[in-house]
Design a protein around this motif. Structure first.
Motif, PDB file in Angstrom:
ATOM      1  N   ALA A 109     -16.898  69.998   8.062  1.00 56.55           N
ATOM      2  CA  ALA A 109     -17.851  70.651   6.871  1.00 56.55           C
ATOM      3  C   ALA A 109     -16.679  71.577   6.172  1.00 56.55           C
ATOM      4  O   ALA A 109     -16.565  71.807   5.070  1.00 56.55           O
ATOM      5  CB  ALA A 109     -19.041  71.163   7.247  1.00 56.55           C
ATOM      6  N   MET A 110     -16.223  72.659   6.993  1.00 51.64           N
ATOM      7  CA  MET A 110     -15.719  73.852   6.508  1.00 51.64           C
ATOM      8  C   MET A 110     -14.122  73.124   5.928  1.00 51.64           C
ATOM      9  O   MET A 110     -13.893  73.677   4.755  1.00 51.64           O
ATOM     10  CB  MET A 110     -15.192  74.649   7.573  1.00 51.64           C
ATOM     11  CG  MET A 110     -16.383  75.198   8.261  1.00 51.64           C
ATOM     12  SD  MET A 110     -17.271  76.398   7.514  1.00 51.64           S
ATOM     13  CE  MET A 110     -16.214  78.061   7.868  1.00 51.64           C
ATOM     14  N   TYR A 143     -22.208  62.562   2.979  1.00 47.97           N
ATOM     15  CA  TYR A 143     -23.506  63.427   2.551  1.00 47.97           C
ATOM     16  C   TYR A 143     -22.826  64.328   1.383  1.00 47.97           C
ATOM     17  O   TYR A 143     -23.584  64.593   0.364  1.00 47.97           O
ATOM     18  CB  TYR A 143     -23.939  64.205   3.769  1.00 47.97           C
ATOM     19  CG  TYR A 143     -24.942  65.285   3.374  1.00 47.97           C
ATOM     20  CD1 TYR A 143     -26.156  64.965   2.903  1.00 47.97           C
ATOM     21  CD2 TYR A 143     -24.357  66.563   3.451  1.00 47.97           C
ATOM     22  CE1 TYR A 143     -26.942  65.996   2.830  1.00 47.97           C
ATOM     23  CE2 TYR A 143     -25.520  67.730   2.988  1.00 47.97           C
ATOM     24  CZ  TYR A 143     -26.688  67.282   2.747  1.00 47.97           C
ATOM     25  OH  TYR A 143     -27.759  68.259   2.297  1.00 47.97           O
ATOM     26  N   TYR A 144     -21.550  64.703   1.500  1.00 48.29           N
ATOM     27  CA  TYR A 144     -21.074  65.380   0.505  1.00 48.29           C
ATOM     28  C   TYR A 144     -20.832  64.770  -0.903  1.00 48.29           C
ATOM     29  O   TYR A 144     -20.271  65.050  -1.731  1.00 48.29           O
ATOM     30  CB  TYR A 144     -19.908  66.332   0.895  1.00 48.29           C
ATOM     31  CG  TYR A 144     -20.227  67.315   2.027  1.00 48.29           C
ATOM     32  CD1 TYR A 144     -21.451  68.126   1.740  1.00 48.29           C
ATOM     33  CD2 TYR A 144     -19.279  68.068   2.773  1.00 48.29           C
ATOM     34  CE1 TYR A 144     -21.641  69.325   2.791  1.00 48.29           C
ATOM     35  CE2 TYR A 144     -19.414  69.208   3.392  1.00 48.29           C
ATOM     36  CZ  TYR A 144     -20.787  69.902   3.235  1.00 48.29           C
ATOM     37  OH  TYR A 144     -20.837  70.789   4.292  1.00 48.29           O
ATOM     38  N   GLY A 145     -20.940  63.309  -0.597  1.00 46.15           N
ATOM     39  CA  GLY A 145     -20.694  62.584  -2.037  1.00 46.15           C
ATOM     40  C   GLY A 145     -19.483  61.761  -1.912  1.00 46.15           C
ATOM     41  O   GLY A 145     -19.063  61.234  -3.252  1.00 46.15           O
ATOM     42  N   ALA A 146     -18.577  61.739  -1.093  1.00 44.21           N
ATOM     43  CA  ALA A 146     -17.546  60.903  -1.252  1.00 44.21           C
ATOM     44  C   ALA A 146     -18.016  59.387  -1.347  1.00 44.21           C
ATOM     45  O   ALA A 146     -18.955  58.711  -0.968  1.00 44.21           O
ATOM     46  CB  ALA A 146     -16.913  60.503   0.394  1.00 44.21           C
ATOM     47  N   SER A 147     -17.229  58.716  -2.244  1.00 47.62           N
ATOM     48  CA  SER A 147     -17.510  57.393  -2.782  1.00 47.62           C
ATOM     49  C   SER A 147     -16.835  56.349  -2.089  1.00 47.62           C
ATOM     50  O   SER A 147     -17.438  55.230  -2.064  1.00 47.62           O
ATOM     51  CB  SER A 147     -17.077  57.205  -4.318  1.00 47.62           C
ATOM     52  OG  SER A 147     -15.638  57.532  -4.401  1.00 47.62           O
ATOM     53  N   LEU A 276     -30.386  67.823   8.966  1.00 46.63           N
ATOM     54  CA  LEU A 276     -29.895  66.493   8.596  1.00 46.63           C
ATOM     55  C   LEU A 276     -30.164  65.853   9.948  1.00 46.63           C
ATOM     56  O   LEU A 276     -30.717  64.571  10.135  1.00 46.63           O
ATOM     57  CB  LEU A 276     -28.665  66.266   8.381  1.00 46.63           C
ATOM     58  CG  LEU A 276     -28.196  66.613   6.777  1.00 46.63           C
ATOM     59  CD1 LEU A 276     -26.906  66.665   6.481  1.00 46.63           C
ATOM     60  CD2 LEU A 276     -29.078  65.979   5.921  1.00 46.63           C
ATOM     61  N   ALA A 277     -29.840  66.317  11.095  1.00 41.98           N
ATOM     62  CA  ALA A 277     -30.034  65.582  12.579  1.00 41.98           C
ATOM     63  C   ALA A 277     -31.370  65.439  12.904  1.00 41.98           C
ATOM     64  O   ALA A 277     -31.705  64.508  13.355  1.00 41.98           O
ATOM     65  CB  ALA A 277     -29.047  66.514  13.672  1.00 41.98           C
ATOM     66  N   ALA A 278     -32.289  66.350  12.505  1.00 41.50           N
ATOM     67  CA  ALA A 278     -33.716  66.467  12.744  1.00 41.50           C
ATOM     68  C   ALA A 278     -34.203  65.099  11.914  1.00 41.50           C
ATOM     69  O   ALA A 278     -35.090  64.709  12.581  1.00 41.50           O
ATOM     70  CB  ALA A 278     -34.294  67.714  12.401  1.00 41.50           C
ATOM     71  N   GLU A 279     -33.838  64.922  10.844  1.00 44.56           N
ATOM     72  CA  GLU A 279     -34.246  63.902  10.107  1.00 44.56           C
ATOM     73  C   GLU A 279     -33.689  62.570  10.448  1.00 44.56           C
ATOM     74  O   GLU A 279     -33.922  61.636   9.862  1.00 44.56           O
ATOM     75  CB  GLU A 279     -34.173  64.269   8.633  1.00 44.56           C
ATOM     76  CG  GLU A 279     -34.785  65.359   8.177  1.00 44.56           C
ATOM     77  CD  GLU A 279     -34.440  65.763   6.789  1.00 44.56           C
ATOM     78  OE1 GLU A 279     -33.461  65.078   5.891  1.00 44.56           O
ATOM     79  OE2 GLU A 279     -34.616  67.006   6.295  1.00 44.56           O
ATOM     80  N   GLY A 280     -32.804  62.518  11.585  1.00 47.35           N
ATOM     81  CA  GLY A 280     -32.078  61.155  11.787  1.00 47.35           C
ATOM     82  C   GLY A 280     -30.937  60.892  10.787  1.00 47.35           C
ATOM     83  O   GLY A 280     -30.488  59.790  10.897  1.00 47.35           O
ATOM     84  N   LYS A 281     -30.585  61.685   9.814  1.00 53.68           N
ATOM     85  CA  LYS A 281     -29.687  61.373   8.941  1.00 53.68           C
ATOM     86  C   LYS A 281     -28.237  61.881   9.359  1.00 53.68           C
ATOM     87  O   LYS A 281     -27.184  61.507   8.686  1.00 53.68           O
ATOM     88  CB  LYS A 281     -29.828  62.259   7.738  1.00 53.68           C
ATOM     89  CG  LYS A 281     -30.994  61.570   6.927  1.00 53.68           C
ATOM     90  CD  LYS A 281     -31.347  62.448   5.690  1.00 53.68           C
ATOM     91  CE  LYS A 281     -32.856  62.064   5.072  1.00 53.68           C
ATOM     92  NZ  LYS A 281     -32.975  62.634   3.802  1.00 53.68           N
TER      93      LYS A 281
END
Length: 312
Positions: A109-110, A143-147, A276-281
């Motif tokens: 992420a960083m 998640y950050y939008g990579a195509s 995101l982890a809590a939502e299963g994503k």
């Protein structure tokens, strides 16, 4: 080799430190490198009877469950942490996941957010994606939008599994140098790669740089982020590769982030990833073992991109 033994209880050394009860600690390459004195953050020091473990999940005095960076070693029943250097863990995330996820988030992420300045639509190559951290990087990049996400790795089945996690194409690093070079070059020509997240370095990095080498014409801008060096710490890099391409080479790791970026990591990035982890994503796999077995399991080869987590 770490030993399970009695140690003195840690004590807060100032008003900014808090005593906590530890619940789970993930064992990472970083921890093994620091323990053996081979990681750059260890300053070459070995042994000394220190409690290992740099971070983990713990309980505060008020019962709050948090992920925290340890002041003292975390792989013990109790540890000390700094005020403000912890993140509350949501109810939907178990201790093992909460202990294993952050370290993978740190580099990926960083690196993607601050070093690569990822934008929606970017094409991302993740070199060495079949391990635990690489699998997290694939999901964060998506998640950050990579195509489009291209992944490399050694394990054939793991490369297939990564397609279910968001990758679009896998490339085996077991190909010959010529085959690997040609494959990366063709992929880059077809859909120019904007970002490289590299966990391997070594020979594969040399080949990727060569694949990007220009011929004097205009080139696509690529941000190359070194996060790990599992395939070797040194490479041969031709100056012509840097001069003939619009490429930015940097790293994402301890010492490369600003204070402001670290503050954002704790205030927003980690909480977002836990949500995101809590939502299963955002999905990770762990292998849980009790602390009493640490000496026999320290060098255990964990298969399938899982992370070893010690529970207390």
């Amino acid at each position: 080799m770490p030993q399970y033994n009695d140690v003195p209880n840690p004590e807060p050394q100032n008003e900014n430190e808090i005593l906590v009860n530890v619940k789970a600690v993930a064992i990472k390459h970083f921890d093994k490198g620091v323990a053996s004195g081979t990681h750059y953050a260890s300053s070459g020091q070995r042994g000394g009877g220190k409690v290992i473990g740099g971070d983990g999940v713990c309980l505060m005095a008020n019962g709050s469950r948090v992920y925290a960076i340890g002041v003292s070693g975390m792989l013990a029943e109790q540890a000390t942490i700094e005020k403000g250097r912890y993140v509350e863990v949501p109810d939907g995330v178990d201790d093992a996941t909460a202990a294993a996820l952050p370290n993978a988030v740190f580099g990926a992420a960083m690196g993607l957010k601050f070093k690569a300045n990822i934008s929606p639509g970017d094409v991302v190559l993740i070199n060495g994606a079949t391990g635990f951290t690489g699998r997290v990087a694939v999901q964060i990049a998506r998640y950050y939008g990579a195509s489009r996400i291209i992944v490399t790795g050694r394990n054939k089945q793991s490369l297939v599994d990564l397609l279910d996690l968001g990758a679009d194409e896998g490339v085996s690093i077991l190909l010959s140098d010529d085959e690997f070079l040609t494959t990366i070059r063709n992929l880059h020509h077809a859909t120019p790669i904007n970002i490289v997240i590299d966990y391997l370095w070594g020979r594969t990095a040399e080949l990727i740089f060569t694949a990007f080498k220009g011929d004097g014409g205009f080139t696509n801008r690529t941000r190359y982020i070194s996060i790990g060096s599992m395939a070797g710490d040194l490479i041969n890099l031709s100056a012509a590769c840097l001069r003939s391409t619009d490429i930015q080479l940097t790293g994402s790791g301890l010492g490369s982030w600003s204070r402001e970026q670290i503050a954002e990591l704790f205030s927003s990035i980690l909480p977002e990833m836990f949500a995101l982890a809590a939502e299963g994503k955002l999905v990770v796999e762990t292998m849980q073992v009790p602390i009493t077995d640490i000496s026999s399991l320290w060098n255990l080869d964990i298969p399938g991109g899982k992370r070893l987590v010690v529970t207390l």
